[in-house]
Design a protein around this motif. Structure first.
Motif, PDB file in Angstrom:
ATOM      1  N   VAL A   1       0.541  -1.099  -0.031  1.00 51.67           N
ATOM      2  CA  VAL A   1      -0.305   0.048  -0.590  1.00 51.67           C
ATOM      3  C   VAL A   1       1.150   1.233  -0.075  1.00 51.67           C
ATOM      4  CG1 VAL A   1      -1.704   1.532   1.075  1.00 51.67           C
ATOM      5  CG2 VAL A   1      -1.599  -0.996   1.339  1.00 51.67           C
ATOM      6  N   TYR A   2       2.008   1.136   0.879  1.00 49.41           N
ATOM      7  CA  TYR A   2       2.847   2.071   1.109  1.00 49.41           C
ATOM      8  C   TYR A   2       3.906   2.677  -0.491  1.00 49.41           C
ATOM      9  CZ  TYR A   2       2.614   4.508   5.080  1.00 49.41           C
ATOM     10  OH  TYR A   2       1.840   5.209   6.631  1.00 49.41           O
ATOM     11  N   ILE A   3       3.366   1.471  -0.437  1.00 43.68           N
ATOM     12  CA  ILE A   3       4.930   1.074  -2.626  1.00 43.68           C
ATOM     13  C   ILE A   3       3.382   2.116  -3.480  1.00 43.68           C
ATOM     14  CG2 ILE A   3       5.352   0.078  -4.617  1.00 43.68           C
ATOM     15  CD1 ILE A   3       6.031  -2.194  -2.750  1.00 43.68           C
ATOM     16  N   PHE A   4       2.655   2.250  -3.725  1.00 41.28           N
ATOM     17  CA  PHE A   4       0.880   2.240  -4.186  1.00 41.28           C
ATOM     18  C   PHE A   4       1.169   4.114  -4.308  1.00 41.28           C
ATOM     19  CE2 PHE A   4      -2.909   3.840  -4.833  1.00 41.28           C
ATOM     20  CZ  PHE A   4      -3.046   4.088  -6.071  1.00 41.28           C
ATOM     21  N   LEU A   5       1.394   4.191  -2.373  1.00 41.04           N
ATOM     22  CA  LEU A   5       1.508   5.966  -2.183  1.00 41.04           C
ATOM     23  C   LEU A   5       2.744   6.442  -2.557  1.00 41.04           C
ATOM     24  CD1 LEU A   5      -0.058   8.209  -1.019  1.00 41.04           C
ATOM     25  CD2 LEU A   5       1.049   7.343   1.504  1.00 41.04           C
ATOM     26  N   ILE A   6       3.577   5.567  -2.680  1.00 40.92           N
ATOM     27  CA  ILE A   6       5.152   6.571  -2.948  1.00 40.92           C
ATOM     28  C   ILE A   6       4.707   6.998  -4.768  1.00 40.92           C
ATOM     29  CG2 ILE A   6       7.659   5.773  -3.482  1.00 40.92           C
ATOM     30  CD1 ILE A   6       7.335   4.728  -0.442  1.00 40.92           C
ATOM     31  N   TYR A   7       4.390   5.789  -4.754  1.00 40.29           N
ATOM     32  CA  TYR A   7       3.824   5.453  -7.021  1.00 40.29           C
ATOM     33  C   TYR A   7       3.082   7.263  -7.519  1.00 40.29           C
ATOM     34  CZ  TYR A   7       2.742   5.450 -11.051  1.00 40.29           C
ATOM     35  OH  TYR A   7       2.520   5.257 -12.903  1.00 40.29           O
TER      36      TYR A   7
ATOM     37  N   PHE B   1       3.232  12.362  -8.917  1.00 39.92           N
ATOM     38  CA  PHE B   1       2.526  13.590  -8.665  1.00 39.92           C
ATOM     39  C   PHE B   1       2.495  15.290  -9.403  1.00 39.92           C
ATOM     40  CE2 PHE B   1       1.845  18.088  -5.895  1.00 39.92           C
ATOM     41  CZ  PHE B   1       0.733  17.787  -5.241  1.00 39.92           C
ATOM     42  N   HIS B   2       0.991  15.632  -9.889  1.00 42.53           N
ATOM     43  CA  HIS B   2       2.237  16.953 -10.846  1.00 42.53           C
ATOM     44  C   HIS B   2       0.152  17.786 -10.109  1.00 42.53           C
ATOM     45  CE1 HIS B   2       3.508  15.030 -13.760  1.00 42.53           C
ATOM     46  NE2 HIS B   2       2.793  13.712 -13.213  1.00 42.53           N
ATOM     47  N   GLY B   3       0.141  17.766  -8.947  1.00 48.02           N
ATOM     48  CA  GLY B   3      -0.820  19.090  -8.557  1.00 48.02           C
ATOM     49  C   GLY B   3      -2.170  18.402  -8.173  1.00 48.02           C
ATOM     50  N   TYR B   4      -2.227  17.450  -8.516  1.00 47.70           N
ATOM     51  CA  TYR B   4      -3.637  16.795  -8.148  1.00 47.70           C
ATOM     52  C   TYR B   4      -3.970  16.011  -6.670  1.00 47.70           C
ATOM     53  CZ  TYR B   4      -4.378  16.864 -13.145  1.00 47.70           C
ATOM     54  OH  TYR B   4      -5.279  17.278 -14.396  1.00 47.70           O
ATOM     55  N   GLU B   5      -3.879  17.148  -5.952  1.00 48.19           N
ATOM     56  CA  GLU B   5      -3.672  17.149  -4.113  1.00 48.19           C
ATOM     57  C   GLU B   5      -5.187  16.241  -3.632  1.00 48.19           C
ATOM     58  OE1 GLU B   5      -3.621  20.961  -2.427  1.00 48.19           O
ATOM     59  OE2 GLU B   5      -2.147  21.529  -2.997  1.00 48.19           O
TER      60      GLU B   5
END
Length: 214
Positions: free
Chosen positions: A27-33, A38-42
């Protein structure tokens, strides 16, 4: 102390969990990806945090009791040479602290990547939520004596909160439902309330575990 080191050591518990221990890592690997792309989609990052990362804070805690309730070793809960504090409070908090360390690294990364994000509000928000999910999972798993039911209860709660944004069902709403960074003022009040509720769940779970040990 020797008994404690042999019977209640986190490495012993990790080995006992087997592959289940690594589920939060994926799950954390998914978040790190997501953070690296990240392109500004907070909103995406904040939704992943509240709807996936935070509820996983109870995963390891749930599986601490897998052998007792799913492998037919329930009698060991009474006969095992550990106090109810060692069985519950100490073991649970070992793994909660481990998860909070991962969470701290994640919060730091979000703070560095997002322009408007600040560490302290993120810390208050996510730590307070993680405490409730962790201690809530502890209480549910010893009440139900079933790992699958506990995961299902947490999953249904999260799914319902995601769909209703906390506006329909009149139970306690752990999440903040924000899609952008919050200020300290916006997180402090509910954060303290979450922590209070979380420790209430811990106390209730510990009291019930003491009854099971008798």
């Amino acid at each position: 102390m020797k008994r404690f080191n042999l019977k209640c050591h986190p490495f012993f518990e990790i080995k006992s969990m087997g592959l289940s221990f690594y589920v939060p890592m994926f799950v954390y690997i998914f978040l790190i990806y997501q953070l690296f792309t990240f392109h500004g989609y907070e909103a995406v990052i904040f939704k992943i945090m509240e709807y996936l990362i935070i509820p996983m804070s109870g995963w390891w805690i749930i599986y601490l009791f897998y052998d007792y309730f799913e492998e037919g070793l329930y009698d060991l809960l009474r006969s095992y040479p550990l106090t109810h504090w060692e069985h519950g409070f100490i073991r649970v908090n070992y793994f909660l602290v481990m998860y909070l360390l991962l969470l701290s690294i994640t919060i730091t990364a979000i703070d560095m990547i997002m322009v408007n994000a600040a560490f302290i509000p993120l810390f208050i928000q996510y730590f307070s939520e993680a405490i409730i999910f962790a201690y809530g999972s502890f209480l549910i798993v010893i009440l139900t004596k079933n790992v699958s039911i506990t995961i299902m209860v947490i999953g249904v709660y999260v799914a319902t909160e995601v769909l209703t944004l906390g506006q329909v069902i009149p139970w306690y709403h752990v999440m903040f439902f924000n899609t952008s960074p919050l200020s300290i003022q916006e997180t402090l009040g509910k954060g303290l309330l979450n922590i209070s509720v979380g420790f209430s769940l811990l106390i209730a779970a510990q009291i019930y575990l003491r009854q099971l040990k008798r």
